[in-house]
Design a protein around this motif. Structure first.
Motif, PDB file in Angstrom:
ATOM      1  N   ILE A 251    -103.089   7.075   8.499  1.00 32.73           N
ATOM      2  CA  ILE A 251    -103.141   8.077   7.440  1.00 32.73           C
ATOM      3  C   ILE A 251    -101.765   8.159   6.793  1.00 32.73           C
ATOM      4  CG2 ILE A 251    -103.755  10.448   6.868  1.00 32.73           C
ATOM      5  CD1 ILE A 251    -105.173  10.628   9.577  1.00 32.73           C
ATOM      6  N   ASP A 252    -101.659   7.756   5.533  1.00 34.89           N
ATOM      7  CA  ASP A 252    -100.379   7.754   4.826  1.00 34.89           C
ATOM      8  C   ASP A 252    -100.017   9.162   4.364  1.00 34.89           C
ATOM      9  OD1 ASP A 252    -100.315   5.005   5.121  1.00 34.89           O
ATOM     10  OD2 ASP A 252    -101.238   4.640   3.159  1.00 34.89           O
ATOM     11  N   ARG A 253     -98.740   9.497   4.496  1.00 37.05           N
ATOM     12  CA  ARG A 253     -98.240  10.738   3.896  1.00 37.05           C
ATOM     13  C   ARG A 253     -97.836  10.403   2.461  1.00 37.05           C
ATOM     14  NH1 ARG A 253     -93.327  14.524   6.196  1.00 37.05           N
ATOM     15  NH2 ARG A 253     -92.180  12.555   6.056  1.00 37.05           N
ATOM     16  N   ILE A 254     -98.597  10.878   1.510  1.00 34.41           N
ATOM     17  CA  ILE A 254     -98.358  10.515   0.112  1.00 34.41           C
ATOM     18  C   ILE A 254     -97.382  11.458  -0.571  1.00 34.41           C
ATOM     19  CG2 ILE A 254    -100.562   9.353  -0.197  1.00 34.41           C
ATOM     20  CD1 ILE A 254    -101.686  11.886  -1.386  1.00 34.41           C
ATOM     21  N   GLN A 255     -97.093  12.584   0.061  1.00 35.38           N
ATOM     22  CA  GLN A 255     -96.120  13.524  -0.497  1.00 35.38           C
ATOM     23  C   GLN A 255     -95.471  14.282   0.646  1.00 35.38           C
ATOM     24  OE1 GLN A 255     -97.215  16.000  -3.960  1.00 35.38           O
ATOM     25  NE2 GLN A 255     -96.486  17.770  -2.805  1.00 35.38           N
ATOM     26  N   ALA A 256     -94.152  14.413   0.589  1.00 34.66           N
ATOM     27  CA  ALA A 256     -93.414  15.150   1.616  1.00 34.66           C
ATOM     28  C   ALA A 256     -92.935  16.474   1.041  1.00 34.66           C
ATOM     29  CB  ALA A 256     -92.233  14.325   2.116  1.00 34.66           C
ATOM     30  N   GLY A 257     -92.775  17.457   1.905  1.00 33.79           N
ATOM     31  CA  GLY A 257     -92.309  18.771   1.487  1.00 33.79           C
ATOM     32  C   GLY A 257     -90.855  18.745   1.063  1.00 33.79           C
ATOM     33  N   ASP A 258     -90.362  19.873   0.631  1.00 27.94           N
ATOM     34  CA  ASP A 258     -88.969  20.005   0.201  1.00 27.94           C
ATOM     35  C   ASP A 258     -88.306  21.123   1.003  1.00 27.94           C
ATOM     36  OD1 ASP A 258     -86.598  19.755  -1.212  1.00 27.94           O
ATOM     37  OD2 ASP A 258     -87.230  21.224  -2.725  1.00 27.94           O
ATOM     38  N   PRO A 259     -87.395  20.806   1.941  1.00 30.26           N
ATOM     39  CA  PRO A 259     -86.963  19.451   2.262  1.00 30.26           C
ATOM     40  C   PRO A 259     -88.001  18.733   3.112  1.00 30.26           C
ATOM     41  CG  PRO A 259     -85.898  21.011   3.717  1.00 30.26           C
ATOM     42  CD  PRO A 259     -86.675  21.835   2.732  1.00 30.26           C
ATOM     43  N   PRO A 260     -88.030  17.393   3.035  1.00 27.08           N
ATOM     44  CA  PRO A 260     -89.008  16.660   3.835  1.00 27.08           C
ATOM     45  C   PRO A 260     -88.710  16.795   5.321  1.00 27.08           C
ATOM     46  CG  PRO A 260     -87.475  15.156   2.762  1.00 27.08           C
ATOM     47  CD  PRO A 260     -87.196  16.513   2.213  1.00 27.08           C
TER      48      PRO A 260
END
Length: 708
Positions: A251-260
């Motif tokens: 399962i790919d993480r297509i978006q990371a949080g801020d900060p990741p």
């Protein structure tokens, strides 16, 4: 007689039954109709009896093609919002969520329900045996081509009598309650090891590897991931074995949080759904296992990086530093072959060293959990002022206002290293090295063909890959110097030094001042214009101080050098006293485009519109060239301003996590970046770095669906 009595008795029973309130009426409110959905509040019993909690449900019936959302809605949407104000004899209610479905539309993934759903409710009774009054205001987001909040208001009274079950509502609530994911024991499902996947060229944010088993073979498994805020995950890629009873999902993480956040060591909630059965688990993610890169892939990536670095010499971003490069080449003409090689190699070494410095910065930022990208240093006002100061000093040096004199030991060491008779001749090697290093820093605001591919690979992996890829980019950019150094005959084509060089140096010095003015303009967008004017005034004072410095004798020289240093330091610290300006607002006002909103793109496309996204920045010269020669001219400008076209401006002059995530989702870390979305291309058409009118118009036509 007997028949007549039986008839009268039956009629009396029927009338008595009709006179009694129906259990179903006591266990449910009336249906309320909203746009796209209707709803009612139901309970499984028609009285509180001795229950500690009343089983209930919020039943939603959706119109065709309408959907509503799970607790974690995905890329867009909201879960139900419930307000129990006005209720009596009610503790704190809890709401459960049946296993969701996955919906994919216009490149966005959402999780929820269609047709019908019952959200199971548990309604605690504060005083057992007493009546309960339920007052519920519910807001449920329902979506088709558009999303609308549907508002409902329910009131239901449960008497203190026996808690007799209502067959219709209790069965309905039980059916959806059984669909709420549990520990998997009843469904025969179990989630095993969960580990982080190493980042890669196509997965810059990493991902998960999930193992699961089933008592009966998997049929159509899906996995929903709930991780840190801001994280988003793609649909799983599933492989099964052991007759379909063992599953491995990537399962790919297509978006990371801020900060990741780092996936390894983080908690995560996983919901595995396979038809009517489901399981929920809350494991801690194990450490990532790096995927090896084979030799062929390495050769390909390093070759792409080498070519990208070479092409970077031809990009508009390099124009501000062309004067520096011309100066270093001109200095190589008319010298001895040994001297020529040393000078060219010094410039090449400065370029490579600067790229390695950028690589070290990228590694440090990744280790600190920050977003990384090509040219992001130009988003920092302090960096811009440092560049302005250096350009001013370089320009003053070229105009002869001062000379850089190394300490005696350093001059002697440089002389011994290059075999020159006079130590003062060796100071030029350091200048050429610094010229190469500084030229590279100024040449990084924009991407170039092949550079984006190499950066996507490097920045998505570890320190070794980043270092090697950046070194290859540096070698590519330094290749013209290395070629001339390897073939001395080429250097003979260069003109010999003479008095004409004084005029060339003056012209090149003015070119550097022009570059400094450009950077001051970029600075004026990031901080209040008055701060940029103050920095410009400090630069003028530095130039005036250096011009007057030789006229004051030894004491005047020392005083002038000290004053210039103080002015430079004050200019560098000045931006720290000001808040950032909204660069996007300035750009929007000047061009009349709409502000970038990634979540709004699917809705606009659903309305039949074409969306043109321009990721740009004031410090990106290639972006400005695209705007001047293509986007700001007809026929492109007319097409972007036409009916049914929504031009979106994503201004990256200042740091913006939403734009960084959008670029990362496309495997890009540099700009310019342009994409076109529409009914004919809901996932977007990515355009080349250097735009042409034909490329933009063709993409608009394809996105609109013309010719499809």
């Amino acid at each position: 007689m007997t028949r007549g009595f039986a008839f009268l008795f039956g009629t009396a029973l029927g009338l008595a039954a009709l006179a009694q309130p129906q259990a179903a009426d006591a266990a449910a409110t009336s249906w309320q109709q909203g746009k796209g959905a209707s709803a009612r509040l139901i309970t499984a019993v028609d009285g509180t009896g001795t229950l500690a909690a009343v089983p209930a449900g919020l039943q939603i019936k959706l119109d065709p093609h309408w959907k509503t959302y799970w607790r974690s809605p995905g890329d867009a949407g909201l879960p139900p919002a419930l307000d129990w104000t006005g209720s009596a004899n009610l503790g704190t209610p809890t709401l459960a969520y049946p296993a969701p479905q996955r919906f994919q539309l216009f490149g966005l993934e959402t999780y929820g329900y269609e047709t019908e759903v019952v959200y199971p409710l548990t309604l605690p009774v504060q005083q057992a045996g007493q009546a309960q009054h339920l007052a519920l205001a519910a807001t449920v987001l329902v979506c088709s081509d558009i999303c609308i909040p549907a508002n409902f208001s329910f009131a239901l009274d449960l008497p203190a009598g026996p808690a007799a079950p209502d067959p219709e509502t209790s069965n309905l609530i039980d059916r959806y309650d059984n669909a709420v994911p549990g520990d998997g024991s009843a469904a025969g499902l179990a989630i095993g090891a969960v580990t982080a996947n190493a980042t890669g060229a196509d997965t810059p944010n990493g991902g998960l590897r999930v193992e699961a088993t089933a008592r009966e073979p998997f049929q159509s498994p899906d996995i929903f991931v709930e991780a840190a805020p801001g994280d988003a995950f793609a649909a799983p890629r599933v492989e099964t074995s052991d007759g379909g009873r063992t599953l491995v999902a990537v399962i790919d993480r297509i978006q990371a949080g801020d900060p990741p956040t780092a996936l390894a060591g983080s908690p995560v909630t996983l919901t595995l759904v396979d038809g009517p059965r489901s399981v929920e688990a809350k494991p801690t993610i194990g450490a990532a296992v790096a995927a090896p890169v084979d030799a062929t892939a390495w050769v390909t990536i390093l070759g792409v990086a080498l070519l990208g670095g070479l092409i970077l010499n031809l990009m508009p971003c390099v124009l501000p530093v062309l004067s520096l490069k011309l100066l270093s080449i001109v200095k190589a003409g008319g010298q001895t072959p040994r001297r020529q090689r040393l000078g060219l190699l010094a410039t090449a070494a400065g370029i490579v060293a600067s790229f390695l410095l950028l690589a070290a910065g990228a590694v440090g930022l990744k280790a600190a959990g920050a977003s990384v990208g090509w040219g992001i240093q130009f988003q920092e006002p302090v960096f811009l002022v440092v560049m302005v100061v250096i350009l001013t000093l370089f320009g003053c040096n070229l105009l002869g206002l001062f000379e850089v004199v190394l300490p005696g030991r350093a001059m002697d060491a440089a002389a011994r290293a290059s075999g020159a008779d006079q130590p003062t001749e060796r100071t030029g090697l350091l200048g050429l090295f610094l010229t190469g290093a500084f030229a590279t820093l100024l040449a990084t605001p924009c991407s170039a063909p092949f550079v984006g591919t190499a950066l996507g690979f490097a920045l998505s992996r570890g320190p070794t890959e980043i270092g090697l890829t950046f070194a290859a980019l540096g070698l590519g950019m330094a290749l013209p110097y290395l070629v001339i150094a390897a073939v001395p005959a080429l250097a003979r084509l260069l003109p010999r030094p003479g008095r004409w060089m004084l005029w060339v140096k003056a012209v090149l010095g003015l070119a550097l001042f022009g570059t400094a003015i450009w950077l001051l303009f970029v600075l004026s967008v990031q901080v209040p214009p008055g701060a940029a004017v103050a920095v410009a005034a400090a630069m003028v004072l530095i130039g005036l101080t250096l011009w007057l410095r030789p006229r004051g004798g030894p004491a005047g020289r020392r005083l002038g050098a000290g004053l210039a240093a103080v002015l430079a330091l004050a200019a560098i610290l000045l931006p720290l006293r000001f808040d950032r300006s909204d660069a996007a607002a300035t750009a929007l006002a000047s061009v009349g485009w709409t502000r970038f909103d990634r979540a709004a793109i699917p809705g606009l496309v659903g309305q039949g519109k074409v969306v043109f996204v321009d990721v740009t920045a004031e410090w990106c010269l290639t972006c400005q060239v695209n705007k001047l020669l293509v986007l700001g001219r007809d026929p492109t400008a007319a097409a972007l301003g036409g009916d049914g076209v929504v031009p979106m401006l994503a201004d990256w002059t200042n740091p913006d996590p939403a734009i960084a995530d959008y670029l990362a989702a496309h495997g890009r870390y540099g700009i310019p970046f342009n994409a076109v979305y529409g009914p004919g291309a809901p996932d977007g058409i990515v355009l080349p770095e250097l735009l042409s009118a034909d490329a933009v118009l063709d993409a608009l036509a394809k996105a609109r669906g013309a010719g499809s």
